[in-house]
Scaffold this active site. Structure first.
Site, short mmCIF file in Angstrom:
data_model
loop_
_atom_site.label_atom_id
_atom_site.label_comp_id
_atom_site.label_asym_id
_atom_site.label_seq_id
_atom_site.Cartn_x
_atom_site.Cartn_y
_atom_site.Cartn_z
N ASP A 93 25.75 0.78 -9.93
CA ASP A 93 25.80 1.63 -8.64
C ASP A 93 25.79 3.16 -9.19
O ASP A 93 26.41 3.57 -10.39
CB ASP A 93 27.34 1.49 -8.21
CG ASP A 93 27.28 2.46 -6.88
OD1 ASP A 93 26.78 3.41 -6.91
OD2 ASP A 93 28.10 1.82 -5.95
N ASP A 185 2.76 11.56 -6.27
CA ASP A 185 1.94 11.41 -5.03
C ASP A 185 0.70 10.27 -4.97
O ASP A 185 0.12 10.58 -5.92
CB ASP A 185 1.44 12.82 -4.75
CG ASP A 185 0.79 12.72 -3.37
OD1 ASP A 185 -0.11 11.92 -2.84
OD2 ASP A 185 0.97 13.81 -2.59
N HIS A 186 1.09 9.26 -4.48
CA HIS A 186 0.24 8.03 -4.97
C HIS A 186 -1.25 8.24 -4.44
O HIS A 186 -1.96 7.60 -5.11
CB HIS A 186 0.73 6.93 -4.50
CG HIS A 186 0.58 6.81 -2.92
ND1 HIS A 186 1.40 7.15 -1.65
CD2 HIS A 186 -0.42 5.92 -2.31
CE1 HIS A 186 0.71 6.60 -0.62
NE2 HIS A 186 -0.26 5.93 -0.85
N GLU A 224 -4.64 5.64 10.24
CA GLU A 224 -3.91 4.37 10.06
C GLU A 224 -3.93 3.64 11.31
O GLU A 224 -3.57 4.07 12.11
CB GLU A 224 -2.41 4.31 9.36
CG GLU A 224 -2.42 5.28 7.99
CD GLU A 224 -0.68 5.15 7.52
OE1 GLU A 224 -0.53 4.24 6.74
OE2 GLU A 224 0.06 5.91 7.87
N ASP A 243 5.20 13.44 6.31
CA ASP A 243 5.11 12.08 5.68
C ASP A 243 3.61 12.25 4.92
O ASP A 243 3.74 11.62 3.92
CB ASP A 243 5.22 10.97 6.66
CG ASP A 243 4.97 9.80 6.12
OD1 ASP A 243 5.70 9.46 4.95
OD2 ASP A 243 4.31 8.71 6.57
N HIS A 248 0.20 14.31 0.59
CA HIS A 248 -1.12 13.83 0.48
C HIS A 248 -2.37 14.38 0.62
O HIS A 248 -3.40 14.83 0.01
CB HIS A 248 -1.20 12.14 1.12
CG HIS A 248 -0.11 11.46 0.88
ND1 HIS A 248 0.67 11.19 -0.60
CD2 HIS A 248 0.64 10.49 1.50
CE1 HIS A 248 1.52 10.54 -0.35
NE2 HIS A 248 1.54 9.97 0.95
N LYS A 353 -8.53 2.30 10.25
CA LYS A 353 -7.96 2.74 9.21
C LYS A 353 -9.07 3.40 8.38
O LYS A 353 -9.95 2.60 7.97
CB LYS A 353 -7.28 1.48 8.35
CG LYS A 353 -6.90 1.83 6.77
CD LYS A 353 -6.05 0.67 6.28
CE LYS A 353 -5.83 1.11 4.89
NZ LYS A 353 -4.85 2.12 4.71
N1 LIG Z 1 8.38 1.07 0.13
C1 LIG Z 1 7.43 1.91 -0.03
O1 LIG Z 1 6.27 1.25 0.14
C2 LIG Z 1 7.45 3.48 -0.64
C3 LIG Z 1 8.65 3.91 -0.82
N2 LIG Z 1 8.77 5.24 -1.42
C4 LIG Z 1 10.07 5.78 -1.67
O2 LIG Z 1 10.58 4.81 -2.79
C5 LIG Z 1 12.11 5.14 -2.62
C6 LIG Z 1 12.48 3.52 -2.60
O3 LIG Z 1 12.05 3.19 -1.14
P1 LIG Z 1 12.13 1.43 -0.89
O4 LIG Z 1 12.01 0.64 -2.29
O5 LIG Z 1 11.30 1.24 0.11
O6 LIG Z 1 13.57 1.49 -0.43
P2 LIG Z 1 14.48 0.05 -0.28
O7 LIG Z 1 15.54 0.19 0.70
O8 LIG Z 1 13.93 -1.19 -0.38
O9 LIG Z 1 15.28 -0.05 -1.95
C7 LIG Z 1 16.31 0.84 -1.92
C8 LIG Z 1 16.71 0.44 -3.40
O10 LIG Z 1 18.03 1.61 -3.80
C9 LIG Z 1 19.00 0.73 -4.18
N3 LIG Z 1 20.32 1.34 -4.23
C10 LIG Z 1 20.92 1.73 -2.84
N4 LIG Z 1 22.12 2.30 -3.11
C11 LIG Z 1 22.38 2.17 -4.51
C12 LIG Z 1 23.41 2.43 -5.03
N5 LIG Z 1 24.58 3.08 -4.61
N6 LIG Z 1 23.34 2.07 -6.53
C13 LIG Z 1 22.26 1.53 -7.01
N7 LIG Z 1 21.20 1.37 -6.53
C14 LIG Z 1 20.99 1.70 -5.00
C15 LIG Z 1 18.87 -0.59 -3.68
O11 LIG Z 1 19.38 -1.38 -4.65
P3 LIG Z 1 20.53 -2.70 -3.98
O12 LIG Z 1 20.38 -2.71 -2.63
O13 LIG Z 1 20.41 -3.90 -4.88
O14 LIG Z 1 21.69 -2.15 -4.51
C16 LIG Z 1 17.52 -0.96 -3.63
O15 LIG Z 1 16.95 -1.11 -4.90
C17 LIG Z 1 12.25 5.96 -1.37
O16 LIG Z 1 12.65 7.21 -2.05
C18 LIG Z 1 10.97 5.93 -0.66
O17 LIG Z 1 10.88 7.15 0.16
C19 LIG Z 1 7.47 5.91 -1.37
C20 LIG Z 1 6.29 5.53 -0.98
C21 LIG Z 1 6.33 4.19 -0.52
O1 LIG Z 2 3.02 7.78 1.66
C1 LIG Z 2 2.70 7.00 2.59
O2 LIG Z 2 1.45 6.88 2.49
C2 LIG Z 2 1.10 5.60 3.54
C3 LIG Z 2 -0.30 5.62 3.51
O3 LIG Z 2 -0.69 5.08 2.07
P1 LIG Z 2 -2.11 4.52 1.97
O4 LIG Z 2 -2.28 4.34 0.41
O5 LIG Z 2 -1.91 2.98 2.57
O6 LIG Z 2 -3.28 5.37 2.74
C4 LIG Z 2 1.68 5.78 4.84
O7 LIG Z 2 1.85 4.50 5.58
C5 LIG Z 2 3.10 6.15 4.84
O8 LIG Z 2 3.91 6.28 6.06
C6 LIG Z 2 3.54 7.14 3.84
O9 LIG Z 2 4.94 7.46 3.49
#
Ligand SMILES: NC(=O)C1=CN([C@@H]2O[C@H](COP(=O)(O)OP(=O)(O)OC[C@H]3O[C@@H](n4cnc5c(N)ncnc54)[C@H](OP(=O)(O)O)[C@@H]3O)[C@@H](O)[C@H]2O)C=CC1
Ligand SMILES: O=C1O[C@H](COP(=O)(O)O)[C@@H](O)[C@H](O)[C@H]1O
Length: 506
Positions: A93, A185-186, A224, A243, A248, A353
């Site tokens: 945690d 920044d991907h 998109e 966003d 980006h 897209k």
């Molecule tokens: N998913 C995507 O495509 C993208 C995500 N991001 C960024 O990446 C980050 C993560 O996103 P995403 O993976 O989608 O989020 P998720 O909600 O899927 O995952 C969140 C993670 O945080 C962990 N977590 C939450 N609370 C706690 C805690 N108290 N202690 C430890 N671990 C914790 C969860 O683990 P558990 O549940 O096991 O506790 C889980 O692994 C965000 O900042 C998001 O903006 C950026 C671009 C794209």
């Molecule tokens: O960071 C983000 O990017 C995606 C778009 O990424 P792409 O690599 O598929 O072009 C966007 O969908 C999302 O909302 C945003 O958080």
């Protein structure tokens, strides 16, 4: 990015190891780097989360993610066994100080066993509200202040506005040196985006005409076809400007507009990029009224299926005024770009897209060929297509075969498909490898992030204060609100689109 640096032994601590990003992007990227022998032979991945996994159930879950999302397809049994033998799970945690001591012992164990002290990469793939608590707890680890090997990777969003971005920067820099902080920044990891540097600064041809004397206007369009999918909760508090534009699109714009760097050092490249952001014209009342457009999608039909409007999406407020589309006209007040408009637009649930940069050159000063129809005449245009087509097209005028001198525009095309045999790496592969190498060129520096926020704050504030906007104002599968067409049409231009190929549509 830099081929002359090789990664050292590395420990990846993935906060949010059980989350979506780790499953879909981070682990498949690390696995592909392993397959292609980019990883040092001494590496370890530690997944962190609260879920009740042990090593083997955690790894089983990750394998399913690799099989589903990796560009290299289903994992090879032997290779996966070798790769996954380096993965462990630590139930954590992030609020619990004791859990950081367990991380410390894992680090010490590897330090004792390996040939040299490893780089330690703390990857924060968790919600942004956890960034401060994690950073503060990491400060207590012995290795935190070791600039040469401890790095922290921060996922987006980096702040919600200028003030919160500054706060986060201040906190991070009270613990880590800037060279330890990797703000991701991907878009900067995308092959075609990186190629902007090669295209502009490895060819003698374009730089002399890359300025206000020859370029009429620039467009950056990132559209998109998907809606907000399962991220409605996050997106509703964010919107298209935060966003996509703040990060980006402005980063891509910097690569188009920057001055030539004197060398390929991370600091030099980032200095030239921040110069562009500093030169961008601030939005006053008049620019806000004339140069910005926002939109929100309503329901519609996509490929024969009815799709929900934004306000009906899960996690979204039923009377939300969050924009799912943003378009604006920027100016860069410097010698190179004075009076050259940069139009940008981005939106969800758009007909196609496509991420493209279109650079339109000025007309010829005098046309010697009479009687050309408007369809056969097109000023020279350079189109850099980031995705889904990965290409660079130069549109030039040519004589159409025949007895008359009739002209028509043709494309000189460099397409990645057909030029290179290998697949391009995923953005996260490039960025994770760079983090391992300690190369920050493709990561955002603190001042870059703040300058970008500073630029868009007047737009955010204006949009947030005027709630009377009549949303929704474009239907799903359209090209966005009509006002976005008007934004560019009133200057005599139109948004450029590439023809849709069958393979572009899912
Ligand atoms: N998913 C995507 O495509 C993208 C995500 N991001 C960024 O990446 C980050 C993560 O996103 P995403 O993976 O989608 O989020 P998720 O909600 O899927 O995952 C969140 C993670 O945080 C962990 N977590 C939450 N609370 C706690 C805690 N108290 N202690 C430890 N671990 C914790 C969860 O683990 P558990 O549940 O096991 O506790 C889980 O692994 C965000 O900042 C998001 O903006 C950026 C671009 C794209
Ligand atoms: O960071 C983000 O990017 C995606 C778009 O990424 P792409 O690599 O598929 O072009 C966007 O969908 C999302 O909302 C945003 O958080």
């Amino acid at each position: 990015m830099k081929s002359n640096i090789k990664p050292k032994p590395t420990i990846f601590m993935i906060f949010g190891g059980t989350g979506d990003l780790a499953e879909r992007k981070l682990i498949p990227a690390l696995y592909n780097l392993f397959l292609e022998n980019y990883m040092h032979k001494e590496f370890a991945i530690v997944g962190l989360g609260r879920t009740d996994y042990n090593d083997s159930s955690f790894i089983k879950n990750l394998l399913a993610g690799v099989n589903k999302f990796s560009r290299s397809g289903k994992a090879d049994k032997e290779k996966w066994a070798e790769f996954s033998s380096r993965i462990t799970y630590l139930r954590t945690d992030v609020n619990n100080e004791g859990d950081y001591l367990k991380m410390q012992s894992i680090i010490e164990k590897h330090e004792a066993e390996w040939s040299e002290k490893p780089a330690i990469i703390h990857y924060l793939a968790v919600a942004p509200n956890f960034f401060p608590i994690i950073a503060s707890n990491l400060a207590k680890l012995d290795s935190a202040s070791d600039c040469l090997r401890t790095r922290i990777v921060i996922e987006k969003p980096f702040g919600h506005d200028l003030e919160s971005a500054k706060e986060l920067n201040n906190l991070l820099s009270s613990i880590f040196a800037e060279k330890q902080i990797y703000r991701i920044d991907h878009y900067l990891g995308k092959e075609t985006v990186q190629n902007m540097l090669a295209f502009r600064f490895a060819n003698a041809l374009f730089e002399p005409i890359w300025n206000r004397n020859f370029i009429e206007h620039v467009q950056i369009s990132v559209t998109e076809d998907i809606g907000v999918e399962d991220r409605g909760g996050y997106y509703d508090g964010s919107g298209a400007l935060r966003d996509m534009v703040q990060n980006h699109i402005l980063q891509v714009l910097c690569l188009v507009a920057m001055e030539p760097p004197v060398n390929f050092d991370a600091e030099e490249i980032r200095n030239r990029k921040v110069d562009v952001l500093r030169a961008m014209r601030k939005f006053g009342t008049e620019e806000l009224r004339n140069n910005t457009v926002r939109g929100q999608y309503s329901e519609g039909w996509v490929k024969g299926e009815k799709v929900a409007g934004y306000r009906e999406e899960e996690g979204v407020n039923k009377d939300s005024n969050t924009e799912t589309f943003a378009a604006m006209k920027f100016f860069i007040d410097n010698w190179r770009w004075q009076n050259v408009p940069f139009y940008v637009r981005t939106g969800k649930r758009i007909h196609q897209k496509s991420s493209i940069i279109s650079i339109q050159f000025k007309d010829v000063p005098h046309l010697i060929f009479p009687s050309q129809s408007s369809e056969s005449w097109q000023q020279n245009r350079l189109i850099i297509s980031i995705q889904p087509e990965m290409s660079i097209r130069l549109q030039v005028q040519a004589k159409r075969p025949g007895v008359d001198m009739i002209l028509n525009p043709v494309d000189m095309v460099f397409n990645y498909d057909g030029t290179y045999e290998n697949d391009s790496p995923e953005a996260y592969e490039t960025l994770l490898l760079d983090a391992m190498k300690g190369d920050q060129t493709l990561f955002m520096r603190g001042d870059q992030v703040e300058t970008a926020w500073d630029l868009i704050m007047p737009v955010l504030e204006s949009w947030e204060s005027k709630k009377s906007i009549s949303f929704p104002n474009y239907s799903a599968d359209s090209w966005g609100p009509e006002t976005a067409e008007a934004l560019i049409a009133k200057d005599g231009f139109h948004w450029f689109t590439l023809p849709i190929k069958k393979t572009d549509k899912k």
